[in-house]
Design a protein around this motif. Structure first.
Motif, PDB file in Angstrom:
ATOM      1  N   THR A  44       0.974  -1.323  -0.085  1.00 61.01           N
ATOM      2  CA  THR A  44      -0.155  -0.068  -0.424  1.00 61.01           C
ATOM      3  C   THR A  44       1.193   1.227  -0.184  1.00 61.01           C
ATOM      4  N   PRO A  45       0.499   2.473  -0.591  1.00 62.43           N
ATOM      5  CA  PRO A  45       1.268   3.055  -0.418  1.00 62.43           C
ATOM      6  C   PRO A  45       1.490   3.548   0.939  1.00 62.43           C
ATOM      7  N   ILE A  46       0.446   4.025   2.076  1.00 64.16           N
ATOM      8  CA  ILE A  46       1.047   3.932   3.630  1.00 64.16           C
ATOM      9  C   ILE A  46       2.210   3.167   4.291  1.00 64.16           C
ATOM     10  N   ALA A  47       2.156   1.979   3.437  1.00 62.56           N
ATOM     11  CA  ALA A  47       3.727   0.979   3.789  1.00 62.56           C
ATOM     12  C   ALA A  47       4.871   1.596   3.218  1.00 62.56           C
ATOM     13  N   LEU A  48       4.388   1.845   1.642  1.00 65.37           N
ATOM     14  CA  LEU A  48       5.649   2.402   1.286  1.00 65.37           C
ATOM     15  C   LEU A  48       6.822   3.710   1.821  1.00 65.37           C
ATOM     16  N   THR A  49       5.305   4.045   1.945  1.00 63.50           N
ATOM     17  CA  THR A  49       6.494   5.309   1.919  1.00 63.50           C
ATOM     18  C   THR A  49       6.729   5.424   4.186  1.00 63.50           C
ATOM     19  N   ASP A  50       6.435   4.557   4.517  1.00 64.57           N
ATOM     20  CA  ASP A  50       6.679   4.094   5.904  1.00 64.57           C
ATOM     21  C   ASP A  50       7.920   3.682   5.753  1.00 64.57           C
ATOM     22  N   GLY A  51       8.250   2.691   5.514  1.00 69.01           N
ATOM     23  CA  GLY A  51       9.503   2.020   5.005  1.00 69.01           C
ATOM     24  C   GLY A  51      10.703   3.071   4.149  1.00 69.01           C
ATOM     25  N   LEU A  52      10.054   3.470   3.345  1.00 68.29           N
ATOM     26  CA  LEU A  52      10.510   4.610   2.778  1.00 68.29           C
ATOM     27  C   LEU A  52      11.319   5.345   3.623  1.00 68.29           C
ATOM     28  N   GLU A  53      10.752   5.985   4.546  1.00 63.84           N
ATOM     29  CA  GLU A  53      11.291   6.758   5.697  1.00 63.84           C
ATOM     30  C   GLU A  53      11.468   6.051   6.981  1.00 63.84           C
ATOM     31  N   GLN A  54      11.795   4.710   7.540  1.00 65.58           N
ATOM     32  CA  GLN A  54      12.813   4.384   8.086  1.00 65.58           C
ATOM     33  C   GLN A  54      13.822   3.798   7.060  1.00 65.58           C
ATOM     34  N   LEU A  55      14.386   3.682   6.183  1.00 62.09           N
ATOM     35  CA  LEU A  55      15.265   3.596   5.578  1.00 62.09           C
ATOM     36  C   LEU A  55      16.151   5.064   5.053  1.00 62.09           C
ATOM     37  N   LEU A  56      15.138   5.860   5.099  1.00 63.26           N
ATOM     38  CA  LEU A  56      16.096   6.982   4.861  1.00 63.26           C
ATOM     39  C   LEU A  56      16.746   8.108   6.495  1.00 63.26           C
ATOM     40  N   SER A  57      16.014   7.252   6.859  1.00 68.83           N
ATOM     41  CA  SER A  57      15.914   7.916   8.653  1.00 68.83           C
ATOM     42  C   SER A  57      17.773   8.435   9.147  1.00 68.83           C
ATOM     43  N   PRO A  58      18.165   7.843   8.734  1.00 72.23           N
ATOM     44  CA  PRO A  58      19.524   8.087   9.061  1.00 72.23           C
ATOM     45  C   PRO A  58      20.195   9.465   8.326  1.00 72.23           C
ATOM     46  N   LEU A  59      19.276  10.132   6.809  1.00 72.79           N
ATOM     47  CA  LEU A  59      20.259  10.629   6.840  1.00 72.79           C
ATOM     48  C   LEU A  59      18.907  12.236   8.110  1.00 72.79           C
ATOM     49  N   LYS A  60      18.306  11.977   8.832  1.00 72.09           N
ATOM     50  CA  LYS A  60      17.647  12.982   9.252  1.00 72.09           C
ATOM     51  C   LYS A  60      19.364  13.212  10.300  1.00 72.09           C
ATOM     52  N   LYS A  61      19.756  12.912  11.033  1.00 74.89           N
ATOM     53  CA  LYS A  61      21.244  13.482  11.091  1.00 74.89           C
ATOM     54  C   LYS A  61      22.057  14.567  10.766  1.00 74.89           C
ATOM     55  N   ILE A  62      21.833  14.214   9.924  1.00 74.18           N
ATOM     56  CA  ILE A  62      22.754  15.416   8.672  1.00 74.18           C
ATOM     57  C   ILE A  62      21.975  16.813   8.232  1.00 74.18           C
ATOM     58  N   GLY A  63      20.011  16.646   8.916  1.00 72.65           N
ATOM     59  CA  GLY A  63      19.611  17.330   9.263  1.00 72.65           C
ATOM     60  C   GLY A  63      18.459  17.423   7.512  1.00 72.65           C
ATOM     61  N   LEU A  64      18.197  16.213   7.461  1.00 71.34           N
ATOM     62  CA  LEU A  64      17.465  16.546   5.982  1.00 71.34           C
ATOM     63  C   LEU A  64      16.092  16.016   6.853  1.00 71.34           C
ATOM     64  N   PRO A  65      14.808  17.354   6.371  1.00 69.23           N
ATOM     65  CA  PRO A  65      13.421  16.418   7.496  1.00 69.23           C
ATOM     66  C   PRO A  65      12.808  15.218   6.346  1.00 69.23           C
ATOM     67  N   VAL A  66      13.125  14.577   6.584  1.00 67.57           N
ATOM     68  CA  VAL A  66      12.764  12.852   6.044  1.00 67.57           C
ATOM     69  C   VAL A  66      11.160  12.400   6.693  1.00 67.57           C
ATOM     70  N   HIS A  67      10.674  12.718   8.021  1.00 71.41           N
ATOM     71  CA  HIS A  67       9.991  12.523   8.139  1.00 71.41           C
ATOM     72  C   HIS A  67       8.542  13.326   7.370  1.00 71.41           C
ATOM     73  N   GLU A  68       9.263  14.603   7.338  1.00 70.64           N
ATOM     74  CA  GLU A  68       8.196  16.155   6.287  1.00 70.64           C
ATOM     75  C   GLU A  68       7.999  15.720   4.962  1.00 70.64           C
TER      76      GLU A  68
END
Lengths: 286, 274
Positions: B133-157
Motif C-alpha cells: 500500500t502507498p502508506i506502507a511504502l512511504t513508511d518503509g522509505l521513511e525508515q530506510l532514509l531515517s539515518p539522513l535525519k542526522k545530517i538535518g534532512l526533514p525525512v519525516h516531513e
C-alpha cells in the motif's frame, strides 16, 4: 407532451470488470412537459447516473435515450447540441465557477453555443434575474461571492443557455433552510413563468412535496414509484421499505388517523394538513 | 474521456509478497533493478524472464492486471524498439534500402531492450506498488532514509508529503472528472479545435481544480493541527515494522539472481550493447 423518453435503459459501471455495478436496470420513463418532476431515492439508487444520461454525459450501456423521438446518440458528434437543449446543473455546481467575472462565467454556456454578443448579454441579464442575483455582482470575481450566491451564479450559467429541459441534481444540498427555500422557490418560479420542464433530484421529502408536480422514486436502479405527490406519499409504508422517509407532517397525520381522526391519507404539506385539521374541528379555512 | 490509472495501483491480496516488510521490498526492488541491468546475453535474459514469472506467480496478482498496467508503456516500447532496429549496426545485414539498413543484431537488440523494460516494470511494480500500500511504502522509505535525519534532512516531513500526495490522487481524479462533466454540460469541448483552442479549453477545468485543491489542503492542515500534529519529533508509530525470515529470504534470492546473471554473462553468445 413529453420530450425525453428512456427506452429499456440500463447502465453498468465498469462493464466486464469483476467489480461491475449495475446502476440502472431497464428503465422505461417519459419525462418532460411543463411540470416539475422530482427524483427521489436512497444513496446509490441510480438518480445521479440517470441525470447524467439525460444530456449525454454518460452513454447508456444498453437502451436508448430519446429527445423528441430521436436517439440523442444517433450522431455522437452532435451531442453538444443535446447538452444545450437539456441543461444539467450538477451537484455542488459552485465548484465549476472559473472565469474572471461572474458575467463571463454565466456567458460560458451561451458562448459555446456560438450566439451573438448582444444575445449573450441579454441572456446573462435574464439568467441573473431568474437566479435572484444582484446585477451589481456581475463584474465581481465568482470567488468573492458567498456560498449561496455562488450556487445561484452557477445555476444562472445553465439557465442562460435557455434549455428546453432543466435538470438539477440536489440544487439545495448544503444550503441553510432560508437558502433552500429561496433557490427552490426561484426554480419553481422559473418553471412556471417559462413553461420549461424542470427535473430535480433531491433527498428532502419536504422540498419535493412543496415544489414538485410529479415524483419518481428510484430504488436499486429501478423505478419503484411514479405519480403525483399524493399518490406517492400516500404509499408511505413502501417508501420506508426502500429506505426513504416521508415529510414529517405525514407522520403526524398518520398518528392522528390512528387515533380515530379521519383526515385523508394524502397529507404531505403543513399547509394542507392545517386546512384539513381545521375543517375537522370546524374552524376557519386558511 | 475517462481517467484510468491502473498503472501503479495497489492490488489487494495476502501473498508472501503482500506480507513482506516494505523496507525489504524497497531494497529487493532496487537490487532487482541492478540485476536487470547486469544481464547481457540471452542466457541471462532467460533467467530474468523466469524470475519475473516467478514473482508474478508468488504475488498472486492476476496476469490480466499485470498486462493492463503495461498498456501505457506500449508507445515507449515501440519507440525504443524502432530506434534500435534502425540505428544499430552489426555484421549480418538483413535489409538495405538506400540509407535504411537493418541488421540482425539490431533486431535482437530491440527485442532484448523491450524485454528489459518490461521486466524492469514487472519487477518493480510487483515488489512495490502492486503488493504494497502507498502508506506502507512511504513508511518503509521513511525508515530506510531515517539515518539522513542526522545530517538535518526533514525525512519525516518528506514522507508525510508523499503519503498525502498519493492519498489525494484518486480524490483529485474524481474531482477532475466531475468538473469536466459540469463544463461539458455547459457545452465545453475538449476534443476538437486547434492545439491552442484545446489548451484554452482546459482553463475551465484547471481553475476550479486548483481552487479546490487549495481548499482541501487548507482543510487537511486544519484537521491535522486539530489532532496535534507537529511534525516528526517524538512521534511514535502505530505499526512498527518487523523484518521476518521471508524478508531476508527474498533479499538473498535477488542477490543470488544478480550473481547468477553475472555467471551466465560469461557464457557469451550474443551480447547486448547498452
Amino acid at each position: 407532451m413529453y420530450q425525453i423518453e428512456l427506452k429499456n435503459v440500463s447502465f453498468v459501471y465498469g462493464a466486464g470488470e469483476p467489480y461491475e455495478i449495475r446502476a440502472l436496470d431497464n428503465i422505461n420513463l417519459h419525462l418532460g412537459g411543463s411540470v416539475m418532476t422530482g427524483f427521489m431515492g436512497h444513496t446509490g439508487s441510480g438518480k445521479s447516473t440517470l441525470v447524467q444520461l439525460l444530456n449525454g454525459i454518460l452513454k447508456p450501456t444498453s437502451g436508448q435515450v430519446l429527445l423528441d423521438g430521436k436517439d440523442i446518440w444517433e450522431d455522437p458528434k452532435k451531442i453538444r447540441d443535446i447538452r444545450f437543449r437539456v441543461g444539467v446543473v450538477m451537484q455542488y455546481p459552485e465548484y465549476q465557477l472559473f472565469d474572471e467575472t461572474v458575467r463571463d462565467d454565466i456567458a460560458f454556456g451561451p458562448k459555446n453555443m456560438g450566439l451573438s454578443k448582444e444575445e449573450i448579454e441579454q441572456r446573462v441579464i435574464d439568467a441573473v434575474h431568474f437566479a435572484g442575483l444582484d446585477e451589481s455582482l456581475l463584474d465581481k470575481s465568482p470567488f468573492e461571492l458567498s456560498g449561496g450566491q455562488k450556487r445561484r451564479a452557477a445555476l444562472a450559467g445553465v439557465i442562460a443557455m435557455r434549455p428546453e429541459i432543466l435538470v438539477l441534481d440536489e440544487p439545495a444540498a448544503g444550503l441553510d433552510p432560508g437558502g433552500r427555500r429561496e433557490i427552490l422557490g426561484r426554480i419553481r418560479e422559473f418553471q412556471r413563468s417559462s413553461g420549461t420542464s424542470v427535473i430535480i433530484v433531491s433527498h428532502s421529502m419536504e422540498d419535493m412535496a412543496m415544489y414538485c408536480d410529479r415524483i419518481i422514486v428510484m430504488s436499486a436502479g429501478k423505478v419503484a414509484m411514479d405519480g403525483t405527490c399524493s399518490e406517492v406519499f400516500g404509499r408511505y409504508n413502501e417508501l420506508l421499505d426502500v429506505g426513504l422517509d416521508v415529510p414529517q407532517i405525514t407522520y403526524v397525520a398518520d398518528e392522528l388517523r390512528k387515533h380515530g381522526i379521519d383526515i385523508g391519507a394524502d397529507i404531505y404539506t403543513v399547509k394542507y394538513a392545517a386546512s384539513q385539521i381545521l375543517s375537522k374541528i370546524g374552524g376557519r379555512q386558511i | 474521456m475517462n481517467l484510468d490509472i491502473s498503472f501503479g495501483q495497489y492490488c489487494e491480496g495476502n501473498s508472501i509478497l503482500h506480507r513482506m516488510d516494505p523496507r525489504a521490498k524497497i531494497i529487493a526492488a532496487i537490487m532487482y533493478i541492478v540485476a536487470v541491468f547486469l544481464a547481457k546475453n540471452l542466457y541471462a535474459f532467460a533467467l530474468l524472464l523466469l524470475s519475473a514469472i516467478f514473482l508474478i506467480a508468488v504475488s498472486g496478482i492476476p496476469l490480466r492486471i499485470v498486462l493492463k498496467s503495461m498498456k501505457p508503456l506500449v508507445i515507449i516500447l515501440l519507440f525504443t524498439a524502432v530506434i534500435n532496429i534502425f540505428w544499430m549496426e552489426g555484421e549480418t545485414l538483413l535489409v538495405s534500402l538506400g540509407f535504411i539498413q537493418i541488421y540482425l543484431e539490431g533486431i535482437i537488440n530491440a527485442i532484448l531492450i523491450a524485454v528489459r523494460i518490461i521486466i524492469l516494470l514487472v519487477g518493480t511494480t510487483i515488489f512495490m506498488t502492486f503488493t504494497t500500500t502507498p502508506i506502507a511504502l512511504t513508511d518503509g522509505l521513511e525508515q530506510l532514509l531515517s539515518p539522513l535525519k542526522k545530517i538535518g534532512l526533514p525525512v519525516h516531513e518528506f514522507s508525510m508529503m508523499m503519503t498525502i500526495a498519493l492519498r489525494f490522487i484518486p480524490t483529485l481524479t474524481e474531482e477532475t472528472q466531475k468538473i469536466m462533466n459540469a463544463q461539458k454540460a455547459r457545452g465545453a469541448d475538449f476534443s476538437t479545435g486547434s492545439l491552442l483552442q484545446r489548451a484554452k479549453a482546459l482553463v475551465p477545468i484547471l481553475v476550479p481544480l486548483f481552487v479546490s485543491a487549495f481548499r482541501r489542503a487548507d482543510e487537511l492542515a486544519t484537521a491535522m493541527e486539530c489532532r496535534c500534529y507537529t511534525g516528526g519529533d517524538g512521534r511514535t508509530r502505530m505499526n512498527v515494522l518487523h523484518a521476518g525470515a521471508m524478508d531476508y529470504v527474498f533479499c538473498i534470492l535477488v542477490i543470488a539472481l544478480g550473481a547468477g546473471i553475472l555467471v551466465l554473462n560469461q557464457f557469451g553468445g550474443y551480447m547486448l550493447s547498452w
